[in-house]
Design an enzyme around this catalytic site. Structure first.
Site, PDB file in Angstrom:
ATOM      1  N   ASN A 166      32.553  43.908  32.843  1.00 34.11           N
ATOM      2  CA  ASN A 166      33.200  43.579  31.572  1.00 34.11           C
ATOM      3  C   ASN A 166      32.960  44.662  30.526  1.00 34.11           C
ATOM      4  O   ASN A 166      33.707  44.789  29.573  1.00 34.11           O
ATOM      5  CB  ASN A 166      32.685  42.246  31.036  1.00 34.11           C
ATOM      6  CG  ASN A 166      33.134  41.089  31.921  1.00 34.11           C
ATOM      7  OD1 ASN A 166      34.263  41.067  32.399  1.00 34.11           O
ATOM      8  ND2 ASN A 166      32.247  40.156  32.159  1.00 34.11           N
ATOM      9  N   ASN A 203      29.990  31.107  38.334  1.00 28.09           N
ATOM     10  CA  ASN A 203      31.279  31.221  39.012  1.00 28.09           C
ATOM     11  C   ASN A 203      31.583  32.709  39.194  1.00 28.09           C
ATOM     12  O   ASN A 203      31.554  33.475  38.240  1.00 28.09           O
ATOM     13  CB  ASN A 203      32.344  30.551  38.129  1.00 28.09           C
ATOM     14  CG  ASN A 203      33.751  30.897  38.563  1.00 28.09           C
ATOM     15  OD1 ASN A 203      34.020  31.043  39.747  1.00 28.09           O
ATOM     16  ND2 ASN A 203      34.640  31.047  37.584  1.00 28.09           N
ATOM     17  N   GLY A 251      45.104  34.130  29.700  1.00 32.49           N
ATOM     18  CA  GLY A 251      43.993  33.593  30.478  1.00 32.49           C
ATOM     19  C   GLY A 251      44.236  33.637  31.979  1.00 32.49           C
ATOM     20  O   GLY A 251      45.350  33.851  32.451  1.00 32.49           O
ATOM     21  N   ARG A 291      36.084  44.342  26.111  1.00 39.61           N
ATOM     22  CA  ARG A 291      34.702  44.774  25.951  1.00 39.61           C
ATOM     23  C   ARG A 291      34.462  46.188  26.483  1.00 39.61           C
ATOM     24  O   ARG A 291      33.422  46.781  26.244  1.00 39.61           O
ATOM     25  CB  ARG A 291      33.770  43.762  26.656  1.00 39.61           C
ATOM     26  CG  ARG A 291      33.689  42.438  25.934  1.00 39.61           C
ATOM     27  CD  ARG A 291      33.173  41.310  26.838  1.00 39.61           C
ATOM     28  NE  ARG A 291      34.219  40.794  27.720  1.00 39.61           N
ATOM     29  CZ  ARG A 291      34.052  39.774  28.574  1.00 39.61           C
ATOM     30  NH1 ARG A 291      32.889  39.185  28.659  1.00 39.61           N
ATOM     31  NH2 ARG A 291      35.051  39.360  29.337  1.00 39.61           N
ATOM     32  N   ASN A 351      26.865  86.342  52.287  1.00 38.28           N
ATOM     33  CA  ASN A 351      25.955  86.080  51.177  1.00 38.28           C
ATOM     34  C   ASN A 351      26.693  86.228  49.850  1.00 38.28           C
ATOM     35  O   ASN A 351      27.276  87.280  49.562  1.00 38.28           O
ATOM     36  CB  ASN A 351      24.774  87.057  51.209  1.00 38.28           C
ATOM     37  CG  ASN A 351      23.712  86.654  50.202  1.00 38.28           C
ATOM     38  OD1 ASN A 351      23.048  85.637  50.379  1.00 38.28           O
ATOM     39  ND2 ASN A 351      23.582  87.411  49.134  1.00 38.28           N
TER      40      ASN A 351
HETATM   41  C1  UD1 Z   1      35.900  34.887  34.478  1.00 37.19           C
HETATM   42  C2  UD1 Z   1      35.731  33.385  34.686  1.00 37.19           C
HETATM   43  C3  UD1 Z   1      34.241  33.072  34.682  1.00 37.19           C
HETATM   44  C4  UD1 Z   1      33.532  33.883  35.752  1.00 37.19           C
HETATM   45  C5  UD1 Z   1      33.831  35.372  35.617  1.00 37.19           C
HETATM   46  C6  UD1 Z   1      33.312  36.086  36.842  1.00 37.19           C
HETATM   47  C7  UD1 Z   1      37.673  32.310  33.641  1.00 37.19           C
HETATM   48  C8  UD1 Z   1      38.158  31.559  32.484  1.00 37.19           C
HETATM   49  N1  UD1 Z   1      36.387  32.681  33.625  1.00 37.19           N
HETATM   50  O1  UD1 Z   1      35.393  35.182  33.195  1.00 37.19           O
HETATM   51  O2  UD1 Z   1      34.031  31.687  34.910  1.00 37.19           O
HETATM   52  O3  UD1 Z   1      32.136  33.642  35.704  1.00 37.19           O
HETATM   53  O4  UD1 Z   1      35.248  35.611  35.516  1.00 37.19           O
HETATM   54  O5  UD1 Z   1      33.417  37.473  36.728  1.00 37.19           O
HETATM   55  O6  UD1 Z   1      38.410  32.555  34.569  1.00 37.19           O
HETATM   56  N2  UD1 Z   1      42.967  38.352  33.764  1.00 37.19           N
HETATM   57  C9  UD1 Z   1      44.343  38.371  33.854  1.00 37.19           C
HETATM   58  N3  UD1 Z   1      45.060  37.754  32.876  1.00 37.19           N
HETATM   59  C10 UD1 Z   1      44.484  37.103  31.827  1.00 37.19           C
HETATM   60  C11 UD1 Z   1      43.077  37.099  31.745  1.00 37.19           C
HETATM   61  C12 UD1 Z   1      42.342  37.726  32.749  1.00 37.19           C
HETATM   62  O7  UD1 Z   1      44.917  38.921  34.788  1.00 37.19           O
HETATM   63  O8  UD1 Z   1      45.221  36.553  30.997  1.00 37.19           O
HETATM   64  C13 UD1 Z   1      42.191  39.035  34.809  1.00 37.19           C
HETATM   65  C14 UD1 Z   1      41.352  40.178  34.273  1.00 37.19           C
HETATM   66  O9  UD1 Z   1      42.063  41.392  34.316  1.00 37.19           O
HETATM   67  C15 UD1 Z   1      40.145  40.172  35.201  1.00 37.19           C
HETATM   68  C16 UD1 Z   1      40.040  38.733  35.669  1.00 37.19           C
HETATM   69  O10 UD1 Z   1      41.289  38.131  35.381  1.00 37.19           O
HETATM   70  O11 UD1 Z   1      40.359  41.008  36.319  1.00 37.19           O
HETATM   71  C17 UD1 Z   1      38.916  37.971  34.956  1.00 37.19           C
HETATM   72  O12 UD1 Z   1      39.157  37.993  33.562  1.00 37.19           O
HETATM   73  P1  UD1 Z   1      38.001  38.189  32.479  1.00 37.19           P
HETATM   74  O13 UD1 Z   1      38.605  38.122  31.150  1.00 37.19           O
HETATM   75  O14 UD1 Z   1      37.174  39.359  32.827  1.00 37.19           O
HETATM   76  O15 UD1 Z   1      37.159  36.846  32.732  1.00 37.19           O
HETATM   77  P2  UD1 Z   1      35.617  36.595  32.447  1.00 37.19           P
HETATM   78  O16 UD1 Z   1      35.429  36.339  31.003  1.00 37.19           O
HETATM   79  O17 UD1 Z   1      34.802  37.641  33.072  1.00 37.19           O
HETATM   80 CA    CA Z   2      35.239  39.556  34.045  1.00 36.78          CA
END
Ligand code: UD1
Ligand code: CA
Length: 431
Positions: free
Chosen positions: A227, A169, A77, A15, A343
């Protein structure tokens, strides 16, 4: 009790629509990942493990020393990201704090409170949550009738009823490491994003009658995630407020905080006044009793000694401006050292770049640089020296102490009637 820390930072941050990893983007000049690392380090964990993937080399460089990296080559994930650390934590039976690289404003005290509750309750997992007026985009915390967390539902997977829940969360959790890794294999990717969600650990653990607790943050700003660029701007505002508040508490006047940008690395002495539309970035130290702005741009590696004055449309970079020296209008001063009570006339430019490298300008004490002077570096202007309006001082043509130079190229002024010349010259150039 032992503590280790995992920082999730492998995601691309779709995003953000960026080439760079999301966690490499900055707030007040400091990369997101550094905020998270600083707070992690403050807790003095045994280990800090960072999961990297997207733009990994850059993220590793930003992270620096004292961090163990694990690569998550493909990002399936947050649960999958934590799974990549399983080997590292083989045999470790302490607590595991999981931080998100994109939740930068979390405070150390809050994490300590999370640890206290976690340890006091004997929970296997303790979530950090917040109640947000606008919870959209976050996972919602669904509690049982007993009040204990039952599951976390991602917005995309949530029912209308679940979406109405305002408790979110934060993406920050404490786990008992051994118990986390015992059941982490049970995660499945049966959801809208076809990802392994770490958040599903809550329903897995609570389904096995394990204790899951939740701690709510007092200040919801601490758990705001980045995000999108819009989120980044929102957090920048919060960070600016914090930085500027700290300066104001230290005795700095900031006339219009909403129209002032000061990076995290800046120091400012008391009784200094910052006028609106001023940008101060990088390693900058501003002394006491200075006046800065309006419309000043002060960049990295710059020191302003006490009582220095910098005015509108003046840009300063890698320079030292001495005590009581003034540069009040329309100037560029780069790689320059200026003594005290000098100055710098309107429109003075240090031509520091010759197309190959940056060169230094040195200006002494009590000097008078006439309006529109160009100083072609490397060059030195001595103590008490004067340049005439519009003078172009060529490189290497140092102006001795007390000398007066004028013209293009600047040459010593021929004094017709001895002492009067300096006075006349100064009179014409007064700003
Ligand atoms: C996540 C949480 C959500 C929470 C939110 C808070 C999950 C499924 N959801 O969502 O419940 O409210 O954070 O900000 O966890 N990352 C990895 N590897 C991956 C995917 C993500 O290292 O495969 C890291 C990203 O770089 C990031 C963090 O994990 O720093 C969170 O990932 P992101 O995709 O931003 O999760 P959200 O959709 O924000
Ligand atoms: Ca996030």
């Amino acid at each position: 009790m032992k503590l280790s820390c995992i920082i999730l930072a492998a995601g691309e941050g779709k995003r953000m629509k960026s080439e760079r990893a999301k966690v490499a983007h900055t707030l007040a000049g400091k990369p997101l990942i550094r905020y998270v690392l600083d707070v992690a380090r403050a807790l003095e964990p045994e280990k800090i493990v960072m999961v990297v993937g997207h733009d990994a080399e850059n993220v590793k460089t930003l992270a620096g020393e004292g961090v163990e990296f694990v690569t998550q080559a493909e990002q399936f994930g947050t649960g999958h990201a934590v799974l990549q650390t399983k080997q590292i934590f083989e045999g470790y039976d302490g607590d595991l704090l999981i931080l998100s690289g994109d939740v930068p404003l979390i405070a150390q005290e809050t994490l300590r409170r999370l640890m206290e509750t976690h340890r006091g309750s004997g929970a296997v997992c303790t979530l950090l949550t917040a109640v947000l007026k606008d919870p959209s985009g976050y996972g919602r915390v669904i509690r049982r009738v007993t009040g204990k967390p039952h599951k976390i539902v991602e917005e995309r997977d949530a029912s209308l009823f679940e979406k109405a829940v305002e408790e979110i969360n934060s993406g920050i959790y404490l786990f008992k490491a051994d118990q986390l890794f015992q059941v982490i294999d049970k995660l499945s990717a049966q959801n809208k994003q076809l990802e392994f969600y770490l958040t599903d650990m809550v329903s897995i653990l609570s389904g096995e009658a394990k204790i899951v607790e939740a701690v709510q943050v007092e200040d919801p700003n601490e758990v705001l995630g980045v995000n999108s660029r819009e989120d980044l701007a929102k957090l920048e505002r919060i960070v600016q407020q914090r930085i500027q508040r700290a300066h104001m508490l230290n005795g700095v006047t900031i006339i219009d905080p909403l129209n002032t940008y000061i990076e995290a690395s800046v120091q400012i002495g008391r009784d200094t006044i910052i006028y609106p539309f001023t940008v101060v970035e990088g390693e900058v130290r501003i002394g006491i009793n200075c006046r800065i702005g309006p419309f000043s741009h002060i960049r990295g590696n710059t020191v302003l000694e006490e009582k220095a004055e910098v005015g509108n449309f003046v840009e300063i970079k890698s320079s030292t401006i001495g005590r009581g020296t003034k540069a009040k209008h329309l100037s560029y001063l780069g790689d320059t050292t200026i003594g005290m009570e000098t100055n710098i006339g309107a429109g003075t430019i240090t031509a520091n770049y010759d197309g190959v490298k940056k060169n230094k300008t040195v200006i002494g004490d009590h000097a008078f640089i006439g309006s529109g002077t160009t100083l072609v570096a490397p060059v030195t202007v001595g103590n008490g020296a004067v340049t005439g309006a519009g003078a172009v001082v060529l490189k290497g043509r140092d102006v001795p102490d007390g000398a007066v130079v004028v013209g293009i190229p600047a040459v010593p002024l021929k004094r017709k009637k001895s002492s009067k010349a300096v006075g006349t010259e100064r009179g014409r150039m007064q700003s």
